[in-house]
Design an enzyme around this catalytic site. Structure first.
Site, PDB file in Angstrom:
ATOM      1  CE1 TYR A  52      -3.830   2.199   0.029  1.00  0.00           C
ATOM      2  CE2 TYR A  52      -2.664   3.375   1.756  1.00  0.00           C
ATOM      3  CZ  TYR A  52      -3.679   3.317   0.826  1.00  0.00           C
ATOM      4  OH  TYR A  52      -4.532   4.375   0.679  1.00  0.00           O
ATOM      5  CD  GLN A 156      -6.810  14.461   1.653  1.00  0.00           C
ATOM      6  OE1 GLN A 156      -6.497  13.637   2.518  1.00  0.00           O
ATOM      7  NE2 GLN A 156      -7.677  14.168   0.686  1.00  0.00           N
ATOM      8  CE1 TYR A 158      -8.283  11.918  -1.964  1.00  0.00           C
ATOM      9  CE2 TYR A 158      -8.298  10.797   0.143  1.00  0.00           C
ATOM     10  CZ  TYR A 158      -7.659  11.140  -1.027  1.00  0.00           C
ATOM     11  OH  TYR A 158      -6.380  10.694  -1.257  1.00  0.00           O
ATOM     12  CG  HIS A 328      -2.385  10.545  -4.894  1.00  0.00           C
ATOM     13  ND1 HIS A 328      -3.422  11.335  -4.474  1.00  0.00           N
ATOM     14  CD2 HIS A 328      -2.350   9.512  -4.021  1.00  0.00           C
ATOM     15  CE1 HIS A 328      -3.991  10.799  -3.410  1.00  0.00           C
ATOM     16  NE2 HIS A 328      -3.349   9.689  -3.104  1.00  0.00           N
ATOM     17  CB  SER A 360       4.803  13.398  -6.775  1.00  0.00           C
ATOM     18  OG  SER A 360       3.470  13.414  -6.297  1.00  0.00           O
TER      19      SER A 360
END
Ligand SMILES: Cc1cc2nc3c(=O)[nH]c(=O)nc-3n(C[C@H](O)[C@H](O)[C@H](O)COP(=O)(O)O)c2cc1C
Length: 439
Positions: A52, A156, A158, A328, A360
């Protein structure tokens, strides 16, 4: 002596502290280069955890692109500049940071440590680094904020398909004095992630990484509504009983707020996982949704996941306060543009003024230098601090950021940059090796 684990200790102090310990026969608990840090973190992490955290989308090309983009630039040091003191600080959304570094939101960190979010929160507060709380944390944002004291946090988000949940999360972010609301745009659905797929492993399905939701009044209300609706419809869900299913049920039960035995008897823990998977993200997210943000919150708004100059322009036209150029960490679209390459195009398109952050692929202090030279006001660290956590817990996180800051400071010292404003594209050149090797 300055504490060598805080980023306030500039490069030489940290270096000498490590060498002094070496004289006593001690080595740093956390490796000071990324390759060894990664190796040690892998050894300390479960197979599913590693899949993950370290895994990416598709064939991993975006992750490689992120690193290759840094290899295409070289720094050209200048000599005899006589500069002995440096200032690494930066003004960001109205606050002064000691260094141009933040901790990126990283979800489902419970795969590494059950209290991941709290460890990172404490490390961030100690290091003076703002921490962007993930929407997919295991620990509610209120608890992380409490663990940070005065430490700076951003939140953050979503964008859920449930608008009332969006509002509820925003209210909570305001209540914990978040410095900004960071809306992540690039994960309206999960990318194709073979490392997880090959193990059939989705942390959320085990009840990991949903702590911001199970602590949310609107989310809990939704879960209860869904359970009531299922009862009245009389439709029973058949679940195949396997060892895996029992393990999953135990994990969900353990990770749900409240007492284990009560949870085991309640439909809420499983209902929460199902509701989360249904509503956490909105594939239909559009600029119309984003246009509502200004009237929904008084917090500075940051859009994360921008890669195209037109999207960057549109974001600033809509009045957002900053953007994060990010793919990401290569977890969403395989073969995507490197974040560092996108940064240059975007900075050229929006001009010097708007606040542009980048993540990133940042692994070292020299990378931070390069990103700043190519137009980043600040950068977000992702995997490196998670690897520090895997190796040495909270202290590991502190050491990783201290090492990166130390190297940034030494790089500035050795190139003649007195402040971040001195780090310009003039200090870089395209790498000739890279061009001639046929890449
Ligand atoms: C394990 C993991 C989980 C992540 N979870 C989130 C998240 O919940 N929200 C988010 O906006 N970004 C998330 N990201 C992306 C990071 O915020 C950041 O963009 C990325 O880690 C940067 O890439 P790098 O780690 O390779 O430097 C996650 C990244 C990783 C590695």
């Amino acid at each position: 002596m300055t504490d060598p684990t805080t980023p306030a200790a500039i490069g030489r102090e940290r270096q000498s502290a490590i060498y002094r310990q070496g004289v006593l026969g001690r080595r740093p608990a956390v490796p000071t280069d990324f390759a060894e840090l990664e190796r040690r973190a892998r050894r300390a992490t479960s197979q599913k955890g590693w899949a993950y955290v370290a895994g990416g989308a598709g064939e991993g090309r975006t992750m490689r692109n992120n690193r290759a983009a840094f290899d295409r630039w070289v720094i050209v040091p200048r000599m005899a500049h006589g500069i002995t003191t440096r200032d690494l600080s930066v003004d960001l959304l109205g606050t002064r940071l000691d260094t141009p570094i933040l901790f990126a939101p990283v979800g489902a960190g419970q795969l590494i440590d059950p209290d991941c979010d709290l460890h990172v929160a404490r490390a961030a507060a100690k290091a003076g680094v703002p921490y962007v709380f993930t929407n997919q944390g295991g620990t509610p944002m209120e608890e992380c904020a409490a663990a940070m004291g005065e430490g700076r946090r951003w939140v953050q988000l979503y964008w859920s398909t449930d608008e009332a949940l969006v509002d509820s999360l925003i209210r909570r972010a305001e209540a914990i004095d978040a410095g900004a609301l960071v809306v992540t745009l690039d994960t309206t659905t999960l990318g194709w992630r073979p490392q997880d797929l090959n193990l059939g492993s989705l942390p959320f399905a085990q009840g990991l990484g949903i702590g911001q939701y199970t602590s949310d009044p609107r989310f809990r209300e939704l879960v209860r509504e869904r359970i009531a609706a299922a009862k009245t419809s009389g439709v029973k869900q058949e679940v195949e009983v396997t060892l895996g299913a029992i393990r999953s049920l135990l994990s969900i039960t353990r990770n749900h707020p409240g007492k284990f035995w009560a949870n085991l008897r309640s439909p809420e823990p499983r209902g929460s996982v199902e509701a989360f998977l249904d509503i956490y993200s909105n594939p239909g997210l559009s600029w119309d949704h984003l246009a509502t943000l200004r009237e929904r919150t008084r917090l500075p708004v940051v859009l994360k996941g921008i890669l195209h100059p037109d999207d960057a322009r549109r974001a600033f036209d809509q009045g957002v306060d900053a953007i994060v150029v990010s793919n990401h960490g290569g977890r969403q679209v395989d073969s995507s543009i490197a974040s560092l390459d996108a940064l240059q195009d975007i900075r050229a398109a929006v001009g010097d003024e708007p606040t542009v952050l980048m993540d990133s692929g940042i692994r070292t202090g020299a990378d931070v230098f390069t990103a700043v030279a190519l137009g980043a006001d600040a950068v977000l660290l992702g995997r490196p601090y998670m690897y520090g956590l895997a190796v040495a817990g909270q202290r590991g996180v502190e050491e990783v950021v201290a090492n990166i800051v130390a190297e940034l400071d030494l790089t500035m010292s050795l190139t003649g940059a007195r402040s971040l404003a001195d780090i310009t594209a003039d200090m870089l050149q395209p790498s000739r090796d890279f061009a001639s090797s046929g890449h």
